[in-house]
Design a protein around this motif. Structure first.
Motif, PDB file in Angstrom:
ATOM      1  N   UNK A 184       8.554  68.728 -21.354  1.00 15.38           N
ATOM      2  CA  UNK A 184       8.797  68.932 -19.929  1.00 15.38           C
ATOM      3  C   UNK A 184       8.210  67.800 -19.094  1.00 15.38           C
ATOM      4  N   UNK A 185       7.047  67.307 -19.479  1.00 17.00           N
ATOM      5  CA  UNK A 185       6.412  66.258 -18.667  1.00 17.00           C
ATOM      6  C   UNK A 185       7.241  64.973 -18.632  1.00 17.00           C
ATOM      7  N   UNK A 186       8.087  64.743 -19.641  1.00 16.32           N
ATOM      8  CA  UNK A 186       8.958  63.563 -19.611  1.00 16.32           C
ATOM      9  C   UNK A 186       9.972  63.638 -18.476  1.00 16.32           C
ATOM     10  N   UNK A 187      10.363  64.840 -18.103  1.00 13.90           N
ATOM     11  CA  UNK A 187      11.368  64.996 -17.056  1.00 13.90           C
ATOM     12  C   UNK A 187      10.808  64.777 -15.662  1.00 13.90           C
ATOM     13  N   UNK A 188       9.495  64.770 -15.522  1.00 11.57           N
ATOM     14  CA  UNK A 188       8.899  64.495 -14.210  1.00 11.57           C
ATOM     15  C   UNK A 188       8.152  63.164 -14.179  1.00 11.57           C
ATOM     16  N   UNK A 189       8.242  62.394 -15.255  1.00  9.63           N
ATOM     17  CA  UNK A 189       7.579  61.091 -15.343  1.00  9.63           C
ATOM     18  C   UNK A 189       8.502  60.020 -14.756  1.00  9.63           C
ATOM     19  N   UNK A 190       8.102  59.392 -13.633  1.00  6.76           N
ATOM     20  CA  UNK A 190       8.966  58.377 -13.008  1.00  6.76           C
ATOM     21  C   UNK A 190       9.256  57.196 -13.926  1.00  6.76           C
ATOM     22  N   UNK A 217      18.846  71.239  -5.039  1.00  4.06           N
ATOM     23  CA  UNK A 217      18.089  72.494  -5.031  1.00  4.06           C
ATOM     24  C   UNK A 217      16.780  72.300  -5.784  1.00  4.06           C
ATOM     25  N   UNK A 218      15.841  73.158  -5.482  1.00  5.06           N
ATOM     26  CA  UNK A 218      14.596  73.196  -6.248  1.00  5.06           C
ATOM     27  C   UNK A 218      14.841  73.998  -7.517  1.00  5.06           C
ATOM     28  N   UNK A 219      14.102  73.646  -8.566  1.00  5.71           N
ATOM     29  CA  UNK A 219      14.249  74.335  -9.841  1.00  5.71           C
ATOM     30  C   UNK A 219      12.949  75.062 -10.153  1.00  5.71           C
ATOM     31  N   UNK A 220      13.063  76.240 -10.725  1.00  2.13           N
ATOM     32  CA  UNK A 220      11.849  76.968 -11.120  1.00  2.13           C
ATOM     33  C   UNK A 220      11.259  76.323 -12.359  1.00  2.13           C
ATOM     34  N   UNK A 221       9.981  76.531 -12.578  1.00  4.68           N
ATOM     35  CA  UNK A 221       9.319  75.992 -13.758  1.00  4.68           C
ATOM     36  C   UNK A 221       9.916  76.587 -15.027  1.00  4.68           C
ATOM     37  N   UNK A 273      11.179  61.609  -4.609  1.00  2.00           N
ATOM     38  CA  UNK A 273      10.446  62.872  -4.685  1.00  2.00           C
ATOM     39  C   UNK A 273      10.420  63.346  -6.132  1.00  2.00           C
ATOM     40  N   UNK A 274       9.556  64.302  -6.421  1.00  2.00           N
ATOM     41  CA  UNK A 274       9.500  64.880  -7.767  1.00  2.00           C
ATOM     42  C   UNK A 274      10.851  65.490  -8.132  1.00  2.00           C
ATOM     43  N   UNK A 275      11.504  66.104  -7.179  1.00  2.00           N
ATOM     44  CA  UNK A 275      12.828  66.693  -7.423  1.00  2.00           C
ATOM     45  C   UNK A 275      13.829  65.615  -7.812  1.00  2.00           C
ATOM     46  N   UNK A 276      13.797  64.477  -7.127  1.00  2.00           N
ATOM     47  CA  UNK A 276      14.710  63.377  -7.440  1.00  2.00           C
ATOM     48  C   UNK A 276      14.414  62.762  -8.806  1.00  2.00           C
ATOM     49  N   UNK A 277      13.139  62.621  -9.132  1.00  2.00           N
ATOM     50  CA  UNK A 277      12.759  62.095 -10.443  1.00  2.00           C
ATOM     51  C   UNK A 277      13.226  63.042 -11.536  1.00  2.00           C
ATOM     52  N   UNK A 278      12.987  64.340 -11.355  1.00  2.00           N
ATOM     53  CA  UNK A 278      13.422  65.325 -12.331  1.00  2.00           C
ATOM     54  C   UNK A 278      14.936  65.262 -12.510  1.00  2.00           C
ATOM     55  N   UNK A 279      15.664  65.209 -11.425  1.00  2.00           N
ATOM     56  CA  UNK A 279      17.130  65.172 -11.478  1.00  2.00           C
ATOM     57  C   UNK A 279      17.614  63.944 -12.242  1.00  2.00           C
ATOM     58  N   UNK A 280      17.059  62.793 -11.910  1.00  2.00           N
ATOM     59  CA  UNK A 280      17.459  61.544 -12.575  1.00  2.00           C
ATOM     60  C   UNK A 280      17.140  61.594 -14.063  1.00  2.00           C
TER      61      UNK A 280
END
Length: 82
Positions: free
Chosen positions: A69-75, A51-55, A9-16
């Motif tokens: 910021x876009x690097x943190x959501x790029x798989x 948890x979900x994170x706010x923008x 998920x986007x949340x998992x990608x962001x976390x990783x």
């Protein structure tokens, strides 16, 4: 047999990516949390994708790390850097 592994998920990608980027910068959770103005316990939960994170908080963490910021959501970013 085709690969049926579910996509993260986007949340998992962001976390990783957040965890990997933090480690690349040789920062502790405490140090990054302080730089970003968020509690360390909150950062820990974000990195575990519980948890979900706010923008706004995502932006604060990206700025504290010095990455877009876009690097943190790029798989495809920070792959293989564990």
């Amino acid at each position: 047999m085709p690969n049926t592994k579910p996509q993260p998920t986007a949340r998992e990608v962001f976390a990783r990516n957040l965890r990997r980027a933090r480690r690349l910068k040789d920062l502790t959770q405490e140090g990054l949390a302080l730089d970003a103005g968020v509690p360390r316990a909150y950062l820990s939960r974000v990195e575990r994708a519980t948890i979900n994170i706010s923008i706004d908080n995502a932006d604060a963490l990206a700025r504290a790390l010095g990455v877009p910021l876009h690097d943190l959501v790029d798989p495809g970013k920070f792959v293989g850097l564990d």
